[in-house]
Design a protein around this motif. Structure first.
Motif, PDB file in Angstrom:
ATOM      1  N   LEU A  88       0.830  -1.204   0.000  1.00  0.00           N
ATOM      2  CA  LEU A  88       0.000   0.000   0.000  1.00  0.00           C
ATOM      3  C   LEU A  88       0.867   1.258   0.000  1.00  0.00           C
ATOM      4  O   LEU A  88       0.566   2.237  -0.685  1.00  0.00           O
ATOM      5  CB  LEU A  88      -0.933  -0.003   1.212  1.00  0.00           C
ATOM      6  N   TYR A  89       1.947   1.230   0.768  1.00  0.00           N
ATOM      7  CA  TYR A  89       2.867   2.364   0.789  1.00  0.00           C
ATOM      8  C   TYR A  89       3.525   2.553  -0.574  1.00  0.00           C
ATOM      9  O   TYR A  89       3.664   3.686  -1.063  1.00  0.00           O
ATOM     10  CB  TYR A  89       3.937   2.146   1.851  1.00  0.00           C
ATOM     11  N   ALA A  90       3.973   1.439  -1.178  1.00  0.00           N
ATOM     12  CA  ALA A  90       4.639   1.538  -2.472  1.00  0.00           C
ATOM     13  C   ALA A  90       3.702   2.081  -3.541  1.00  0.00           C
ATOM     14  O   ALA A  90       4.093   2.921  -4.361  1.00  0.00           O
ATOM     15  CB  ALA A  90       5.170   0.157  -2.880  1.00  0.00           C
ATOM     16  N   ALA A  91       2.451   1.616  -3.519  1.00  0.00           N
ATOM     17  CA  ALA A  91       1.478   2.110  -4.495  1.00  0.00           C
ATOM     18  C   ALA A  91       1.192   3.585  -4.279  1.00  0.00           C
ATOM     19  O   ALA A  91       1.048   4.358  -5.231  1.00  0.00           O
ATOM     20  CB  ALA A  91       0.191   1.294  -4.405  1.00  0.00           C
ATOM     21  N   ALA A  92       1.126   4.002  -3.005  1.00  0.00           N
ATOM     22  CA  ALA A  92       0.858   5.415  -2.717  1.00  0.00           C
ATOM     23  C   ALA A  92       2.031   6.289  -3.127  1.00  0.00           C
ATOM     24  O   ALA A  92       1.846   7.418  -3.594  1.00  0.00           O
ATOM     25  CB  ALA A  92       0.564   5.591  -1.228  1.00  0.00           C
ATOM     26  N   ALA A  93       3.255   5.761  -2.968  1.00  0.00           N
ATOM     27  CA  ALA A  93       4.432   6.546  -3.348  1.00  0.00           C
ATOM     28  C   ALA A  93       4.474   6.794  -4.851  1.00  0.00           C
ATOM     29  O   ALA A  93       4.983   7.819  -5.307  1.00  0.00           O
ATOM     30  CB  ALA A  93       5.704   5.829  -2.894  1.00  0.00           C
ATOM     31  N   GLY A  94       3.948   5.854  -5.629  1.00  0.00           N
ATOM     32  CA  GLY A  94       3.955   6.018  -7.081  1.00  0.00           C
ATOM     33  C   GLY A  94       2.746   6.735  -7.628  1.00  0.00           C
ATOM     34  O   GLY A  94       2.654   6.962  -8.842  1.00  0.00           O
ATOM     35  N   ALA A  95       1.793   7.099  -6.740  1.00  0.00           N
ATOM     36  CA  ALA A  95       0.578   7.776  -7.207  1.00  0.00           C
ATOM     37  C   ALA A  95       0.876   9.236  -7.523  1.00  0.00           C
ATOM     38  O   ALA A  95       1.666   9.891  -6.843  1.00  0.00           O
ATOM     39  CB  ALA A  95      -0.515   7.672  -6.146  1.00  0.00           C
ATOM     40  N   ARG A  96       0.238   9.754  -8.564  1.00  0.00           N
ATOM     41  CA  ARG A  96       0.451  11.142  -8.961  1.00  0.00           C
ATOM     42  C   ARG A  96      -0.355  12.120  -8.125  1.00  0.00           C
ATOM     43  O   ARG A  96       0.007  13.284  -7.999  1.00  0.00           O
ATOM     44  CB  ARG A  96       0.087  11.313 -10.435  1.00  0.00           C
ATOM     45  N   SER A  97      -1.463  11.666  -7.553  1.00  0.00           N
ATOM     46  CA  SER A  97      -2.298  12.531  -6.722  1.00  0.00           C
ATOM     47  C   SER A  97      -2.237  12.055  -5.279  1.00  0.00           C
ATOM     48  O   SER A  97      -1.863  10.916  -5.001  1.00  0.00           O
ATOM     49  CB  SER A  97      -3.734  12.533  -7.233  1.00  0.00           C
ATOM     50  N   PRO A  98      -2.589  12.915  -4.314  1.00  0.00           N
ATOM     51  CA  PRO A  98      -2.430  12.582  -2.892  1.00  0.00           C
ATOM     52  C   PRO A  98      -3.230  11.358  -2.465  1.00  0.00           C
ATOM     53  O   PRO A  98      -4.306  11.080  -2.986  1.00  0.00           O
ATOM     54  CB  PRO A  98      -2.932  13.846  -2.177  1.00  0.00           C
ATOM     55  N   VAL A  99      -2.676  10.616  -1.496  1.00  0.00           N
ATOM     56  CA  VAL A  99      -3.342   9.467  -0.885  1.00  0.00           C
ATOM     57  C   VAL A  99      -3.454   9.745   0.608  1.00  0.00           C
ATOM     58  O   VAL A  99      -2.495  10.188   1.238  1.00  0.00           O
ATOM     59  CB  VAL A  99      -2.546   8.171  -1.126  1.00  0.00           C
ATOM     60  N   ARG A 100      -4.616   9.486   1.180  1.00  0.00           N
ATOM     61  CA  ARG A 100      -4.871   9.767   2.593  1.00  0.00           C
ATOM     62  C   ARG A 100      -4.592   8.504   3.417  1.00  0.00           C
ATOM     63  O   ARG A 100      -5.376   7.568   3.437  1.00  0.00           O
ATOM     64  CB  ARG A 100      -6.306  10.254   2.768  1.00  0.00           C
ATOM     65  N   PHE A 101      -3.458   8.523   4.108  1.00  0.00           N
ATOM     66  CA  PHE A 101      -2.977   7.316   4.766  1.00  0.00           C
ATOM     67  C   PHE A 101      -3.797   6.932   5.992  1.00  0.00           C
ATOM     68  O   PHE A 101      -3.789   5.773   6.400  1.00  0.00           O
ATOM     69  CB  PHE A 101      -1.508   7.485   5.157  1.00  0.00           C
ATOM     70  N   GLY A 102      -4.470   7.881   6.613  1.00  0.00           N
ATOM     71  CA  GLY A 102      -5.291   7.530   7.764  1.00  0.00           C
ATOM     72  C   GLY A 102      -6.335   6.481   7.422  1.00  0.00           C
ATOM     73  O   GLY A 102      -6.560   5.530   8.180  1.00  0.00           O
ATOM     74  N   TRP A 103      -6.964   6.643   6.260  1.00  0.00           N
ATOM     75  CA  TRP A 103      -7.949   5.654   5.811  1.00  0.00           C
ATOM     76  C   TRP A 103      -7.273   4.341   5.441  1.00  0.00           C
ATOM     77  O   TRP A 103      -7.824   3.256   5.683  1.00  0.00           O
ATOM     78  CB  TRP A 103      -8.713   6.200   4.614  1.00  0.00           C
ATOM     79  N   LEU A 104      -6.074   4.424   4.855  1.00  0.00           N
ATOM     80  CA  LEU A 104      -5.384   3.199   4.440  1.00  0.00           C
ATOM     81  C   LEU A 104      -4.958   2.352   5.636  1.00  0.00           C
ATOM     82  O   LEU A 104      -4.907   1.127   5.549  1.00  0.00           O
ATOM     83  CB  LEU A 104      -4.170   3.537   3.588  1.00  0.00           C
ATOM     84  N   TYR A 105      -4.623   2.990   6.757  1.00  0.00           N
ATOM     85  CA  TYR A 105      -4.282   2.215   7.948  1.00  0.00           C
ATOM     86  C   TYR A 105      -5.478   1.377   8.404  1.00  0.00           C
ATOM     87  O   TYR A 105      -5.317   0.217   8.814  1.00  0.00           O
ATOM     88  CB  TYR A 105      -3.840   3.148   9.075  1.00  0.00           C
ATOM     89  N   ALA A 106      -6.667   1.962   8.346  1.00  0.00           N
ATOM     90  CA  ALA A 106      -7.871   1.203   8.704  1.00  0.00           C
ATOM     91  C   ALA A 106      -8.093   0.050   7.731  1.00  0.00           C
ATOM     92  O   ALA A 106      -8.485  -1.056   8.131  1.00  0.00           O
ATOM     93  CB  ALA A 106      -9.082   2.132   8.724  1.00  0.00           C
ATOM     94  N   VAL A 107      -7.850   0.287   6.445  1.00  0.00           N
ATOM     95  CA  VAL A 107      -7.965  -0.782   5.444  1.00  0.00           C
ATOM     96  C   VAL A 107      -6.973  -1.896   5.752  1.00  0.00           C
ATOM     97  O   VAL A 107      -7.295  -3.089   5.654  1.00  0.00           O
ATOM     98  CB  VAL A 107      -7.713  -0.214   4.033  1.00  0.00           C
ATOM     99  N   TRP A 108      -5.758  -1.516   6.134  1.00  0.00           N
ATOM    100  CA  TRP A 108      -4.732  -2.517   6.438  1.00  0.00           C
ATOM    101  C   TRP A 108      -5.143  -3.379   7.630  1.00  0.00           C
ATOM    102  O   TRP A 108      -4.962  -4.599   7.623  1.00  0.00           O
ATOM    103  CB  TRP A 108      -3.401  -1.823   6.709  1.00  0.00           C
TER     104      TRP A 108
END
Length: 232
Positions: free
Chosen positions: A53-73
């Protein structure tokens, strides 16, 4: 329309990642591996979800909100367990056979005792992870085994509960994960114009700025050349 497609694509990619690693976790939890080692491999795969998830977010061109991704994880651990349950329940439902077995070896572990079973003078592949309540460990028990030895044997009531609860729990998990993933990858109109629009990308902005600076330099050079001709 393109913005909506971008959001749907990112959410679908997240689901593909989670389901793919969940399927891998189900494969590693087969009868060929001890339950405690299967749990350790599951924890390793769970950590890989966060790294991916971190790697995909690092390669994204637009912002990713990690607070929501932690809940997904966090919920991905439940998804991995549910998919694993679905695999062994499907295998035992399709070709499992009920046998009367006895405990041949008791494996004592800090994570829970497990049992290697014997039926008809042969050892059953895998281990029973739950001994039926109210039964002594020297008594015979009825279990559902996989003749091919792909998954661990289970108690008939375990199999019945897994079949009954699998789809409702899986659909609830997927719905909650989807509800958390969408805001994590949501692209606002301003974000889309800045990072994905035809004139809004950083590269395009930099090119436009460079062109504007070049125009300013040219106008200054022309102004300087005009002033020199007037002086002469």
């Amino acid at each position: 329309m393109r913005r909506a497609g971008l959001i749907v694509g990112r959410v679908a990619g997240c689901f593909a990642l989670l389901l793919g690693i969940s399927g891998l976790a189900a494969v590693t939890a087969g009868a060929w591996i001890r339950p405690d080692l299967a749990a350790a491999l599951g924890a390793l795969l769970w950590s890989l979800v966060l790294i991916a998830l971190y790697a995909a977010a690092a390669g994204a061109r637009s912002p990713v909100r990690f607070g929501w991704l932690y809940a997904v994880w966090v919920l991905s651990a439940l998804l991995m367990g549910q998919v694993t349950t679905g695999v062994w329940a499907a295998v035992l439902s399709a070709r499992g056979e009920e046998v009367v077995a006895t405990s041949a070896v008791k494996h004592v572990s800090r994570t829970g005792d497990t049992y290697t079973l014997e039926a008809g003078g042969e050892l059953i592949p895998g281990r029973l992870t739950t001994w039926p309540e109210g039964k002594s460990e020297v008594e015979a028990v009825v279990v559902v085994r996989d003749p091919a030895g792909l998954v661990d044997p289970r108690l008939p009531e375990e199999l019945a509960e897994a079949r009954e609860a699998f789809w409702p729990l899986l659909l609830i998990l997927l719905a909650v994960i989807g509800a958390l993933t969408a805001p994590a990858y949501w692209v606002t109109r301003d974000d889309y114009r800045e990072f994905h629009g035809p004139r809004g990308t950083r590269r395009a902005r930099a090119a436009a700025m460079n062109a504007r600076l070049e125009d300013i330099r040219r106008s200054r050079r022309r102004s300087a050349a005009g002033s020199d001709s007037i002086d002469h």
